[in-house]
Design an enzyme around this catalytic site. Structure first.
Site, short mmCIF file in Angstrom:
data_model
loop_
_atom_site.label_atom_id
_atom_site.label_comp_id
_atom_site.label_asym_id
_atom_site.label_seq_id
_atom_site.Cartn_x
_atom_site.Cartn_y
_atom_site.Cartn_z
N HIS A 470 94.39 -46.60 77.34
CA HIS A 470 93.18 -45.80 77.12
C HIS A 470 93.32 -44.97 75.84
O HIS A 470 92.47 -45.02 74.95
CB HIS A 470 92.95 -44.88 78.33
CG HIS A 470 91.79 -43.96 78.18
ND1 HIS A 470 90.57 -44.18 78.80
CD2 HIS A 470 91.64 -42.80 77.49
CE1 HIS A 470 89.73 -43.20 78.49
NE2 HIS A 470 90.36 -42.35 77.69
N GLU A 471 94.41 -44.21 75.75
CA GLU A 471 94.59 -43.35 74.58
C GLU A 471 94.75 -44.19 73.31
O GLU A 471 94.31 -43.80 72.23
CB GLU A 471 95.80 -42.42 74.76
CG GLU A 471 95.65 -41.42 75.91
CD GLU A 471 94.32 -40.66 75.91
OE1 GLU A 471 93.75 -40.43 74.82
OE2 GLU A 471 93.83 -40.30 77.00
N HIS A 474 91.41 -44.96 71.83
CA HIS A 474 90.94 -43.90 70.93
C HIS A 474 91.66 -44.01 69.59
O HIS A 474 91.07 -43.84 68.53
CB HIS A 474 91.27 -42.52 71.52
CG HIS A 474 90.38 -42.09 72.63
ND1 HIS A 474 89.01 -42.09 72.54
CD2 HIS A 474 90.67 -41.61 73.88
CE1 HIS A 474 88.49 -41.63 73.68
NE2 HIS A 474 89.48 -41.35 74.50
N HIS A 477 90.37 -46.68 67.29
CA HIS A 477 89.04 -46.28 66.80
C HIS A 477 89.22 -45.39 65.56
O HIS A 477 88.50 -45.51 64.57
CB HIS A 477 88.31 -45.51 67.91
CG HIS A 477 86.82 -45.46 67.74
ND1 HIS A 477 86.02 -44.66 68.52
CD2 HIS A 477 85.99 -46.09 66.88
CE1 HIS A 477 84.75 -44.82 68.15
NE2 HIS A 477 84.72 -45.68 67.15
#
Length: 681
Positions: A470-471, A474, A477
């Site tokens: 998940h991290e 980010h 991105h």
């Protein structure tokens, strides 16, 4: 001064080992003054262009960001009294500067002149968007208000910044302010070996004998999930659920009650000052969602879809407890424990027994293998980088043309003086500099997992693996952006309710058999997760899925409704709102003394105020985006390139809905989310 102050004129990566608390305030004062001087300087020009106006402003602001970013990061990962004080004293300075900028008529007029200039038509999409966002932000900083109201705006923003920090400190202090030492191992029946070893190591680090437990998640969760000792579960639940409140073992010591009231009161005043009816309207001015009703309808609709199934799941749990254990009443500190027993009963699997299959290096190499397959990006470790702790590692991301695209620090383990949870933050953003060269982005990826114990590597639960992915979503991105305008590069300028799209998207591969084949590998033998364990893991994925989504909805609706209806004249509104939301969505009865809001940092100290719904909102996007991979192949490099080109590289340069439609060929649909979440129609 600059000779001795490492925060001035940072070139490249932050010199973490040289940064001392006494450097912080002098550097921030000097850099803010430089920024003010630059602004006054560029405004003297007769005609404004991108090169003579935006770029110099970007450079000088960047110097301030480059000093503040490591300081703010250290405040989260290596908190100390001296650092905290230095950090706190800078908050009003930064707040005052940002208000000064946001209300600077000359700056506003210069941006307006750029927008109305003949050159504007030739600007790139990103340049136009950055200018439009800036004009919007001037409006939201009170550029159009009377002097008196502008001054009040500045006071509110400065006070809110202080209160957010105070809230966060109270939660950290309350978390660190409770511990329990148990000498008799018999009181810890049911606890897995990894948790016992961690508790033992924790005691030893304090020069104590026995097992030391704290309210940090790696210590707290195993007790709530596995420990047969109900009294200990209750004691720890009580301590955890009342952190930073007027209840519980440290009642009143780090109480956030008044802090929250003041935060909410000021947010309402701020919204009204800027011409909005409620804080939710102000919050949505920079988000994808169009109006508060749309968000409330979205959340209520999801709650309606999930609640019947949630009630059924709870009934099944109760039936199981009565039949197997003769237990008829379930308290909150029983739910996790008996749910785990039921899960093992149904699927013969638990998170703990999977740990040996997820050693740190295997998981990280699996994550890197995945991004190589879908995005053709390689990750390479770089040694010898100056960090804040010996356990921190540093990696570069390289594309197929051998170009450095971005880099990141990886800080995986829980330790004292480090705030809990997992997060990605930007250290350096991508931008084109005055000399035409490109600055590559750098990210911080931070988690709180158990460190290696003895001679074993760090072993993760499957849940922790998902958190890391998940991290990292980010992170890519931020790091893989191809936008050179810093205000809309990477995660900058991305509406808050779209920012979780890449992160939640990356979690999907943690549930795919073909991906788990290289993400998992036993730390002793290297064999991937055995077929039968994998089958059970996938079957168990949606165990209590509705109960889980209802918990997210409870937080989301509470946050949004509280900000939508808060009235400073009414008393006890925070707890009353929570109570009414619980009666609408929750299937599990809570206890009157629990104080979840008091440690709800996302909305009182993070950026999620009237925005916690963003997780579910973005999950509609991420589940639907991933369904294209399900259709075309989960390692399909063409689909991967499309996601990279249409979404990841674009940053905040275009509206997320436009980017999504370009990738998916249509508007998002709710079905994929419900299917992924196991919510039956």
């Amino acid at each position: 001064m600059s000779m001795s102050n490492p925060l001035l004129n940072i070139q490249g990566l932050p010199p973490f080992s040289q940064i001392k608390p006494e450097h912080i305030r002098p550097a921030v004062e000097k850099l803010i003054q430089d920024c003010r001087n630059t602004i006054e300087q560029v405004l003297k020009q007769p005609h404004f262009t991108w090169e003579n106006f935006i770029l110099p402003l970007t450079e000088t602001n960047d110097r301030l960001n480059r000093a503040w970013s490591p300081v703010s990061h250290l405040n989260s990962v290596k908190n100390s009294t001296e650092l905290r004080e230095a950090y706190q004293t800078c908050l009003p300075l930064l707040s005052e500067y940002s208000t000064w900028v946001g209300q600077h008529k000359g700056l506003y007029n210069a941006y307006l002149a750029l927008k109305n200039s003949a050159e504007f038509a030739d600007y790139s999409i990103a340049q136009k968007k950055a200018i439009e966002n800036s004009l919007r932000d001037f409006e939201l900083s009170g550029i159009g208000l009377s002097e008196e109201k502008q001054q009040r705006y500045g006071e509110i923003v400065a006070r809110l910044s202080e209160l957010n920090s105070q809230f966060s400190n109270n939660v950290l202090d309350a978390t660190m302010g409770w511990e329990k030492l148990i000498e008799n191992e018999a009181e810890l029946a049911g606890l897995p070996e990894s948790a016992l070893q961690a508790a033992q190591q924790s005691a030893e680090s304090k020069g104590l004998k026995g097992y030391r437990f704290t309210l940090e998640i790696p210590s707290y969760l195993p007790v709530m999930t596995y420990c047969e000792n109900r009294a200990l579960r209750e004691e720890m639940y009580r301590a955890y659920a009342t952190r930073a409140s007027e209840q519980g073992p440290n009642a009143g010591k780090w109480d956030n009650s008044k802090v929250m009231e003041e935060i909410l009161t000021l947010r309402v005043e701020l919204a009204k000052l800027l011409g909005f009816n409620t804080y939710t309207e102000l919050s949505l001015a920079t988000k994808m969602a169009e109006n508060p009703q749309q968000v409330l309808d979205f959340l209520d609709h999801l709650a309606e879809r999930a609640k019947p199934q949630g009630e059924k799941e709870l009934q099944e749990l109760k039936g199981y407890c009565e039949k197997e254990f003769g237990v008829t009443e379930l308290a909150p500190w029983d739910i996790g424990f008996y749910s785990e027993k039921q899960k093992q009963h149904l699927y013969a699997i638990n998170d703990e027994e999977l740990r040996p299959y997820f050693p740190e290096n295997r998981v990280i190499s699996g994550l890197f293998e995945l991004i190589k397959r879908i995005f053709n990006i390689r990750a390479v470790e770089r040694k010898g980088v100056d960090t804040w702790h010996k356990d921190v590692r540093f990696f570069d991301l390289i594309d197929e043309n051998d170009q450095l695209r971005g880099s990141f620090y990886l800080d995986l383990y829980a330790r004292e003086h480090k705030r809990g949870g997992a997060w990605m933050d930007d250290c350096i953003g991508r931008k084109r500099k005055l000399d035409g060269s490109i600055e590559t982005p750098v990210a911080y990826l931070t988690c709180n997992f158990n460190a290696p114990i003895g001679n074993k590597p760090a072993l993760f639960t499957h849940n922790e693996v998902t958190t890391l992915f998940h991290e990292f979503g980010h992170g890519i991105h931020h790091m893989l952006t191809q936008i050179d305008v810093s205000d809309v590069a990477g995660i900058n300028g991305v509406p808050w309710d779209a920012v979780e799209l890449p992160s939640q998207f990356m979690e999907n591969w943690c549930w795919e058999e073909e991906a788990l084949a290289f993400i998992s590998g036993h730390y002793e033998t290297g064999e991937p997760l055995p077929k039968e364990k994998l089958t059970q893991l996938l079957k168990a994925k949606n165990f209590q899925a509705a109960m889980f989504i209802l918990r997210q909805l409870e937080f989301g609706i509470f946050d949004f409704r509280l900000h939508h209806t808060f009235d400073a004249e009414k008393t006890n509104q925070i707890l009353d709102t929570l109570k009414s939301v619980k009666s609408q969505v929750a299937v599990i009865k809570g206890v009157d003394w629990a104080r979840a809001p008091h440690s709800f940092s996302h909305i009182f100290a993070g950026g999620y105020a009237a925005g916690y719904y963003s997780y579910l909102w973005a999950e509609v996007l991420s589940a639907d985006a991933y369904s294209r991979f399900e259709e075309e192949g989960i390692f399909n490099p063409i689909t991967g390139k499309s996601f990279l080109d249409e979404i990841l590289t674009r940053g905040g340069s275009e509206e997320p809905m436009e980017l999504f439609k370009r990738f998916r060929g249509r508007e998002p649909q709710l079905d994929a989310l419900l299917r992924h979440k196991g919510i039956m129609n």
